[in-house]
Design a protein around this motif. Structure first.
Motif, mmCIF file in Angstrom:
data_model
loop_
_atom_site.group_PDB
_atom_site.id
_atom_site.type_symbol
_atom_site.label_atom_id
_atom_site.label_comp_id
_atom_site.label_asym_id
_atom_site.label_seq_id
_atom_site.Cartn_x
_atom_site.Cartn_y
_atom_site.Cartn_z
ATOM 1 N N CYS A 21 0.762 -1.116 -0.416
ATOM 2 C CA CYS A 21 -0.280 -0.218 0.284
ATOM 3 C C CYS A 21 0.735 0.751 -0.179
ATOM 4 C CB CYS A 21 -0.815 -0.330 1.567
ATOM 5 S SG CYS A 21 -1.914 1.282 1.436
ATOM 6 N N VAL A 22 0.116 2.061 -0.739
ATOM 7 C CA VAL A 22 1.414 3.578 -1.143
ATOM 8 C C VAL A 22 -0.080 4.712 -0.866
ATOM 9 C CG1 VAL A 22 2.908 5.173 -2.353
ATOM 10 C CG2 VAL A 22 3.023 2.796 -2.796
ATOM 11 N N ASN A 23 0.663 5.259 0.442
ATOM 12 C CA ASN A 23 -0.506 6.460 0.379
ATOM 13 C C ASN A 23 -0.250 7.315 -0.640
ATOM 14 O OD1 ASN A 23 -1.009 5.406 3.609
ATOM 15 N ND2 ASN A 23 0.021 6.098 4.725
ATOM 16 N N GLN A 24 -1.960 7.826 -0.875
ATOM 17 C CA GLN A 24 -1.498 8.941 -2.319
ATOM 18 C C GLN A 24 -1.247 10.293 -1.997
ATOM 19 O OE1 GLN A 24 -3.329 8.478 -4.971
ATOM 20 N NE2 GLN A 24 -4.403 10.238 -5.966
ATOM 21 N N VAL A 25 -0.675 10.563 -0.879
ATOM 22 C CA VAL A 25 -0.082 11.120 -1.050
ATOM 23 C C VAL A 25 1.313 11.801 -0.813
ATOM 24 C CG1 VAL A 25 -1.710 13.032 1.390
ATOM 25 C CG2 VAL A 25 0.587 11.855 2.115
ATOM 26 N N ASP A 26 1.860 10.663 -0.573
ATOM 27 C CA ASP A 26 3.188 9.872 -1.031
ATOM 28 C C ASP A 26 3.502 9.525 -2.070
ATOM 29 O OD1 ASP A 26 3.726 10.093 1.636
ATOM 30 O OD2 ASP A 26 3.219 7.925 2.437
ATOM 31 N N TYR A 27 1.840 9.158 -3.525
ATOM 32 C CA TYR A 27 2.234 8.182 -4.695
ATOM 33 C C TYR A 27 3.531 9.519 -5.404
ATOM 34 C CZ TYR A 27 0.958 5.958 -8.537
ATOM 35 O OH TYR A 27 1.097 4.956 -9.524
ATOM 36 N N PRO A 28 3.503 11.070 -5.584
ATOM 37 C CA PRO A 28 3.715 10.933 -6.424
ATOM 38 C C PRO A 28 5.217 11.145 -6.279
ATOM 39 C CG PRO A 28 2.259 12.652 -6.116
ATOM 40 C CD PRO A 28 2.035 11.743 -4.902
ATOM 41 N N ASP A 29 6.152 10.628 -4.671
ATOM 42 C CA ASP A 29 7.174 10.470 -4.526
ATOM 43 C C ASP A 29 7.386 9.141 -5.121
ATOM 44 O OD1 ASP A 29 7.454 13.405 -3.674
ATOM 45 O OD2 ASP A 29 6.727 12.716 -2.124
ATOM 46 N N PHE A 30 6.758 8.380 -4.759
ATOM 47 C CA PHE A 30 7.173 6.792 -5.080
ATOM 48 C C PHE A 30 7.087 6.752 -6.664
ATOM 49 C CE2 PHE A 30 4.923 2.853 -6.150
ATOM 50 C CZ PHE A 30 5.717 2.432 -5.748
ATOM 51 N N TYR A 31 6.099 7.556 -7.613
ATOM 52 C CA TYR A 31 6.607 7.035 -8.677
ATOM 53 C C TYR A 31 7.713 8.122 -9.676
ATOM 54 C CZ TYR A 31 4.951 7.260 -13.923
ATOM 55 O OH TYR A 31 4.380 7.387 -15.022
ATOM 56 N N ARG A 33 10.282 8.532 -8.162
ATOM 57 C CA ARG A 33 11.473 7.738 -7.610
ATOM 58 C C ARG A 33 11.306 6.418 -7.784
ATOM 59 N NH1 ARG A 33 10.072 7.480 -2.294
ATOM 60 N NH2 ARG A 33 9.445 5.361 -2.328
ATOM 61 N N ILE A 34 10.493 5.725 -8.292
ATOM 62 C CA ILE A 34 10.858 4.644 -9.530
ATOM 63 C C ILE A 34 10.768 4.837 -10.270
ATOM 64 C CG2 ILE A 34 9.245 3.216 -7.660
ATOM 65 C CD1 ILE A 34 7.122 2.762 -9.385
ATOM 66 N N THR A 35 10.536 5.501 -11.380
ATOM 67 C CA THR A 35 10.475 5.913 -12.691
ATOM 68 C C THR A 35 12.024 6.943 -12.682
ATOM 69 O OG1 THR A 35 9.072 8.204 -12.707
ATOM 70 C CG2 THR A 35 8.208 6.047 -13.332
ATOM 71 N N LYS A 36 12.934 6.862 -11.834
ATOM 72 C CA LYS A 36 13.960 7.643 -11.623
ATOM 73 C C LYS A 36 13.856 9.119 -12.999
ATOM 74 C CE LYS A 36 16.839 3.863 -11.292
ATOM 75 N NZ LYS A 36 15.446 2.466 -10.145
ATOM 76 N N THR A 37 13.011 9.600 -12.472
ATOM 77 C CA THR A 37 12.128 11.024 -13.435
ATOM 78 C C THR A 37 13.010 12.335 -11.661
ATOM 79 O OG1 THR A 37 9.971 9.963 -14.125
ATOM 80 C CG2 THR A 37 10.484 12.252 -14.045
ATOM 81 N N ASP A 38 13.457 13.277 -12.830
ATOM 82 C CA ASP A 38 13.817 14.791 -12.328
ATOM 83 C C ASP A 38 12.402 14.613 -11.263
ATOM 84 O OD1 ASP A 38 14.319 16.511 -11.182
ATOM 85 O OD2 ASP A 38 14.363 17.586 -13.068
ATOM 86 N N PRO A 39 12.984 14.671 -9.959
ATOM 87 C CA PRO A 39 12.192 14.371 -8.398
ATOM 88 C C PRO A 39 12.282 16.328 -8.771
ATOM 89 C CG PRO A 39 14.119 14.904 -7.778
ATOM 90 C CD PRO A 39 14.381 14.539 -9.180
#
Length: 144
Positions: A21-31, A33-39
């Motif tokens: 489970c990933v909380n929605q508020v944390d999902y952008p950071d998770f996404y 991070r895993i796609t190695k996209t510029d934060p």
């Protein structure tokens, strides 16, 4: 009302969620991070706003960061990932032949004449499909 003369009624609805489970508020950071996209990308702010307005609180999934790190092609656009996805499906979702619904029908002694249907690989969309098909089966078959 179907030809059986009765009304189809939903008696119960169950849910099954994957363990991760990933909380929605944390999902952008998770996404990102895993796609190695510029934060620091402006897309992340837009994605964060979309997530905030979605009304979703939690996201349940089978893919953990460990699985993604072990299978980097899963998050690379157009990268070959069929074999990795199939392996994850077999081990995490436990798709098997004969299928789980067939095994369950045999375990509970369901007669082979009972109509049933399978819904696979539809994600959240499967719930609406299952309810429509169930209503049709129950409404059009006496004693269903």
């Amino acid at each position: 009302m179907g030809s059986s003369g009765g009304v189809a009624v939903v008696l119960a609805i169950g849910t099954a969620n994957p363990p991760y489970c990933v909380n929605q508020v944390d999902y952008p950071d998770f996404y990102f991070r895993i796609t190695k996209t510029d934060p620091n990308s402006p897309l992340k702010d837009k994605f964060r706003r979309i997530c905030e307005k979605s009304g979703i609180k939690k996201r349940y999934m089978h893919l953990t960061e460990d699985i993604i790190n072990q299978n980097p092609n899963l998050v690379i656009y157009k990268a070959p990932s069929f074999d990795a996805r199939r392996e994850i499906l077999v081990t995490q979702v436990r798709i098997d032949m004969p299928t789980a619904d067939h095994k369950l029908a045999n375990l509970i002694g369901l007669k082979s004449s009972v109509q049933r249907f399978m819904i696979y690989q539809q994600g959240c969309f499967a719930a609406g499909t299952a309810l429509r098909l169930t209503k049709d089966l129950a409404g059009n078959n006496a004693g269903a």
